[in-house]
Design a protein around this motif. Structure first.
Motif, PDB file in Angstrom:
ATOM      1  N   UNK A  97       7.615 -14.897  -0.971  1.00 24.63           N
ATOM      2  CA  UNK A  97       6.554 -14.065  -0.410  1.00 24.63           C
ATOM      3  C   UNK A  97       6.456 -12.721  -1.120  1.00 24.63           C
ATOM      4  N   UNK A  98       7.591 -12.147  -1.495  1.00 25.57           N
ATOM      5  CA  UNK A  98       7.565 -10.878  -2.225  1.00 25.57           C
ATOM      6  C   UNK A  98       6.893 -11.063  -3.586  1.00 25.57           C
ATOM      7  N   UNK A  99       7.223 -12.145  -4.281  1.00 29.76           N
ATOM      8  CA  UNK A  99       6.589 -12.406  -5.575  1.00 29.76           C
ATOM      9  C   UNK A  99       5.088 -12.615  -5.418  1.00 29.76           C
ATOM     10  N   UNK A 100       4.689 -13.319  -4.361  1.00 30.69           N
ATOM     11  CA  UNK A 100       3.257 -13.538  -4.120  1.00 30.69           C
ATOM     12  C   UNK A 100       2.561 -12.230  -3.763  1.00 30.69           C
ATOM     13  N   UNK A 101       3.224 -11.386  -2.982  1.00 30.97           N
ATOM     14  CA  UNK A 101       2.646 -10.082  -2.646  1.00 30.97           C
ATOM     15  C   UNK A 101       2.443  -9.239  -3.900  1.00 30.97           C
ATOM     16  N   UNK A 102       3.371  -9.310  -4.839  1.00 30.67           N
ATOM     17  CA  UNK A 102       3.215  -8.561  -6.088  1.00 30.67           C
ATOM     18  C   UNK A 102       2.047  -9.106  -6.910  1.00 30.67           C
ATOM     19  N   UNK A 103       1.865 -10.414  -6.891  1.00 25.49           N
ATOM     20  CA  UNK A 103       0.731 -11.017  -7.601  1.00 25.49           C
ATOM     21  C   UNK A 103      -0.585 -10.523  -7.004  1.00 25.49           C
ATOM     22  N   UNK A 106      -1.157  -6.772  -7.820  1.00 25.82           N
ATOM     23  CA  UNK A 106      -1.602  -6.548  -9.198  1.00 25.82           C
ATOM     24  C   UNK A 106      -3.104  -6.753  -9.327  1.00 25.82           C
ATOM     25  N   UNK A 107      -3.625  -7.792  -8.685  1.00 25.70           N
ATOM     26  CA  UNK A 107      -5.057  -8.085  -8.772  1.00 25.70           C
ATOM     27  C   UNK A 107      -5.872  -7.036  -8.018  1.00 25.70           C
ATOM     28  N   UNK A 108      -5.446  -6.672  -6.808  1.00 25.50           N
ATOM     29  CA  UNK A 108      -6.178  -5.664  -6.041  1.00 25.50           C
ATOM     30  C   UNK A 108      -6.136  -4.313  -6.741  1.00 25.50           C
ATOM     31  N   UNK A 109      -4.977  -3.976  -7.308  1.00 23.11           N
ATOM     32  CA  UNK A 109      -4.866  -2.712  -8.022  1.00 23.11           C
ATOM     33  C   UNK A 109      -5.762  -2.669  -9.246  1.00 23.11           C
ATOM     34  N   UNK A 110      -5.809  -3.775  -9.993  1.00 24.10           N
ATOM     35  CA  UNK A 110      -6.655  -3.828 -11.189  1.00 24.10           C
ATOM     36  C   UNK A 110      -8.127  -3.711 -10.831  1.00 24.10           C
ATOM     37  N   UNK A 111      -8.486  -4.169  -9.620  1.00 22.02           N
ATOM     38  CA  UNK A 111      -9.881  -4.089  -9.173  1.00 22.02           C
ATOM     39  C   UNK A 111     -10.219  -2.726  -8.574  1.00 22.02           C
ATOM     40  N   UNK A 112      -9.226  -1.841  -8.472  1.00 21.02           N
ATOM     41  CA  UNK A 112      -9.470  -0.510  -7.927  1.00 21.02           C
ATOM     42  C   UNK A 112      -9.682  -0.488  -6.426  1.00 21.02           C
ATOM     43  N   UNK A 113      -9.132  -1.461  -5.719  1.00 22.97           N
ATOM     44  CA  UNK A 113      -9.306  -1.547  -4.263  1.00 22.97           C
ATOM     45  C   UNK A 113      -8.153  -0.808  -3.578  1.00 22.97           C
ATOM     46  N   UNK A 114      -8.431   0.219  -2.773  1.00 21.44           N
ATOM     47  CA  UNK A 114      -7.351   0.895  -2.042  1.00 21.44           C
ATOM     48  C   UNK A 114      -6.749  -0.057  -1.006  1.00 21.44           C
ATOM     49  N   UNK A 115      -5.431  -0.170  -0.983  1.00 27.91           N
ATOM     50  CA  UNK A 115      -4.770  -1.058  -0.025  1.00 27.91           C
ATOM     51  C   UNK A 115      -3.309  -0.658   0.092  1.00 27.91           C
ATOM     52  N   UNK A 116      -2.687  -1.111   1.173  1.00 26.23           N
ATOM     53  CA  UNK A 116      -1.246  -0.947   1.357  1.00 26.23           C
ATOM     54  C   UNK A 116      -0.672  -2.254   1.869  1.00 26.23           C
ATOM     55  N   UNK A 117       0.520  -2.581   1.423  1.00 22.79           N
ATOM     56  CA  UNK A 117       1.286  -3.662   2.031  1.00 22.79           C
ATOM     57  C   UNK A 117       1.999  -3.082   3.251  1.00 22.79           C
ATOM     58  N   UNK A 118       2.006  -3.820   4.349  1.00 23.14           N
ATOM     59  CA  UNK A 118       2.548  -3.286   5.592  1.00 23.14           C
ATOM     60  C   UNK A 118       3.514  -4.277   6.235  1.00 23.14           C
ATOM     61  N   UNK A 236      10.411  -0.023  -3.545  1.00 23.80           N
ATOM     62  CA  UNK A 236      11.062  -0.975  -4.460  1.00 23.80           C
ATOM     63  C   UNK A 236      11.308  -2.315  -3.765  1.00 23.80           C
ATOM     64  N   UNK A 237      10.955  -3.389  -4.442  1.00 20.74           N
ATOM     65  CA  UNK A 237      11.249  -4.743  -3.976  1.00 20.74           C
ATOM     66  C   UNK A 237      11.799  -5.518  -5.161  1.00 20.74           C
ATOM     67  N   UNK A 238      12.318  -6.688  -4.899  1.00 19.49           N
ATOM     68  CA  UNK A 238      12.853  -7.507  -5.982  1.00 19.49           C
ATOM     69  C   UNK A 238      11.762  -7.779  -7.015  1.00 19.49           C
ATOM     70  N   UNK A 239      11.991  -7.351  -8.240  1.00 20.09           N
ATOM     71  CA  UNK A 239      11.034  -7.603  -9.307  1.00 20.09           C
ATOM     72  C   UNK A 239       9.992  -6.534  -9.514  1.00 20.09           C
ATOM     73  N   UNK A 240      10.040  -5.439  -8.747  1.00 22.98           N
ATOM     74  CA  UNK A 240       9.036  -4.394  -8.943  1.00 22.98           C
ATOM     75  C   UNK A 240       8.893  -3.507  -7.724  1.00 22.98           C
ATOM     76  N   UNK A 241       7.649  -3.122  -7.418  1.00 23.93           N
ATOM     77  CA  UNK A 241       7.366  -2.279  -6.258  1.00 23.93           C
ATOM     78  C   UNK A 241       6.114  -2.798  -5.557  1.00 23.93           C
ATOM     79  N   UNK A 242       5.928  -2.340  -4.312  1.00 22.33           N
ATOM     80  CA  UNK A 242       4.711  -2.620  -3.558  1.00 22.33           C
ATOM     81  C   UNK A 242       4.222  -1.321  -2.928  1.00 22.33           C
ATOM     82  N   UNK A 243       2.901  -1.085  -2.903  1.00 23.99           N
ATOM     83  CA  UNK A 243       2.382   0.130  -2.265  1.00 23.99           C
ATOM     84  C   UNK A 243       2.482   0.026  -0.747  1.00 23.99           C
ATOM     85  N   UNK A 244       2.971   1.096  -0.130  1.00 24.71           N
ATOM     86  CA  UNK A 244       3.179   1.114   1.317  1.00 24.71           C
ATOM     87  C   UNK A 244       2.622   2.399   1.902  1.00 24.71           C
TER      88      UNK A 244
END
Length: 391
Positions: A97-103, A106-118, A236-244
């Motif tokens: 799930x963490x790897x999928x969240x990072x995927x 990456x797509x939402x960030x590249x599209x310039x969409x403001x979002x947070x993982x919660x 920080x999460x396994x393999x990178x980071x997630x916006x929170x």
């Protein structure tokens, strides 16, 4: 096994006390750890403890505690095997799930969409050390309401289907009932869940829950999503980071989400609040939020969130011996009628019996009855809950 044995009546037993401790242990309190070890070495009804741990999504946390303190060998062989494999599955599921969240990020960030993982996808790292002890049901995202179309299109490109659920009988995706789809349209604080098959034999699908509100549609208690998304932090999460969300907003979201789950009579009857949800709030408080009392208190007062935040904090204080209510200046909101209140389907004020510890311990929903208006009745007008889809 009787309801009383599962924790529905009587004094707090050793099994329940151990589970309370396991839910909050983070390696920083030697006294709580010592008490938990002492209880685990004593006489326990393991069937009762397992049933409670399953109901509160704490089975992997219990397994990790027993392994960490070399206590697993005291348990029956079949139980040890089940606990060990459950813990392995939760760690495996968390990694996926963490790897999928990072995927997705990456797509939402590249599209310039403001979002947070919660919620769980960031809590599992921030509060639980990425050990796989915090159960994850899905990937939760917070976005602005005007981003819903962009987010839906991005998830579609990633292979997710909207308005589906996974059918364990067929191992395939099935359409949500029309009634459930209609509810999402009537109460637009979430998109219908997005689901895609994973190809993994033990975690066969990923589910994404996209929210536009820190409370619920129609609530008089609201937190501006733009403000919450304005100052994100990278976790920080396994393999990178997630916006929170930053700590003040993350704490308020955890509290307000718990309030919604625990205060509405409908959810009390079908899927009542769990010990693990309170543990998230307590861990967030002890680890981070207690150092930002000024910022959190300022948001509570400026947004008039005192009643719901006090409801949760007073109950958490009573179970976990924290002092959140006093620290946040909410001591005056510890009115008994308010703390025992619930909201009916028509917005009517109800009362539930017992205290929060007995409610959490019980295998049955609390008894609910009509009640006189609490002190904050004027603030409760129009708070009828949304009827959440079943899946």
């Amino acid at each position: 096994m009787s309801v009383a044995a599962l924790g529905g009546a009587g004094e707090t037993g050793a099994e329940w006390r151990l589970l309370e401790l396991v839910a909050q242990l983070d390696g920083t309190d030697a006294d709580r750890t010592a008490e938990a070890v002492r209880l685990a070495r004593g006489s326990l009804d393991t069937d009762v403890l397992l049933a409670q741990a399953v109901r509160h999504h704490l089975l992997s946390a219990l397994a990790a505690f027993l392994l960490d303190h070399e206590l697993m060998e005291r348990w029956p062989r079949a139980t040890r095997t089940h606990l060990s494999y459950t813990y392995r599955w939760t760690r495996h599921r968390t990694r996926l799930l963490v790897a999928e969240a990072q995927r997705i990020a990456e797509v939402l960030g590249a599209a310039g969409i403001p979002f947070a993982c919660t919620k769980g996808i960031v809590y599992q790292s921030l509060l639980y050390g990425s050990r796989g002890t915090r159960y994850l049901a899905d990937i939760d995202l917070m976005v602005r309401p005007d981003s819903r179309g962009e987010v839906a299109r991005a998830l579609d490109r990633l292979g997710f289907a909207a308005g589906k659920y996974f059918d364990h009988r067929t191992d395939g995706l099935v359409d949500l009932a029309r009634r459930d789809i209609a509810l999402y349209a009537m109460y637009p604080d979430h998109l219908p869940h997005f689901v895609r098959l994973s190809g993994d034999p033990v975690t066969p699908y990923y589910k994404v829950d996209v929210a536009f509100s820190l409370t619920w549609y129609g609530s008089r208690w609201q937190v501006p999503v733009d403000a919450a998304l304005a100052g994100l932090v990278e976790v920080p999460v396994t393999g990178g980071t997630l916006p929170s969300l930053a700590v003040p907003y993350s704490f308020l979201f955890a509290v307000l989400h718990l309030f919604r789950e625990a205060w509405f009579a409908r959810t009390m009857r079908t899927s009542d609040v769990r010990l693990g949800q309170f543990a998230d709030v307590v861990r967030l408080w002890r680890g981070y939020a207690a150092r930002e009392v000024g910022a959190i208190g300022g948001l509570i007062r400026s947004l008039a969130l005192e009643p719901p935040v006090a409801w949760v904090c007073h109950h958490a204080d009573s179970v976990f011996a924290t002092t959140m209510s006093d620290a946040l200046g909410l001591g005056d909101y510890g009115d008994e009628r308010w703390l025992r209140s619930a909201c009916g389907s028509g917005g009517e004020v109800l009362d539930w019996s017992g205290d929060m510890r007995s409610r959490l311990r019980s295998a049955l929903p609390p008894a609910i009855a009509p009640a006189a208006d609490p002190r904050f009745a004027a603030e409760l007008a129009g708070l009828a809950p949304r009827a959440r889809p079943a899946r």
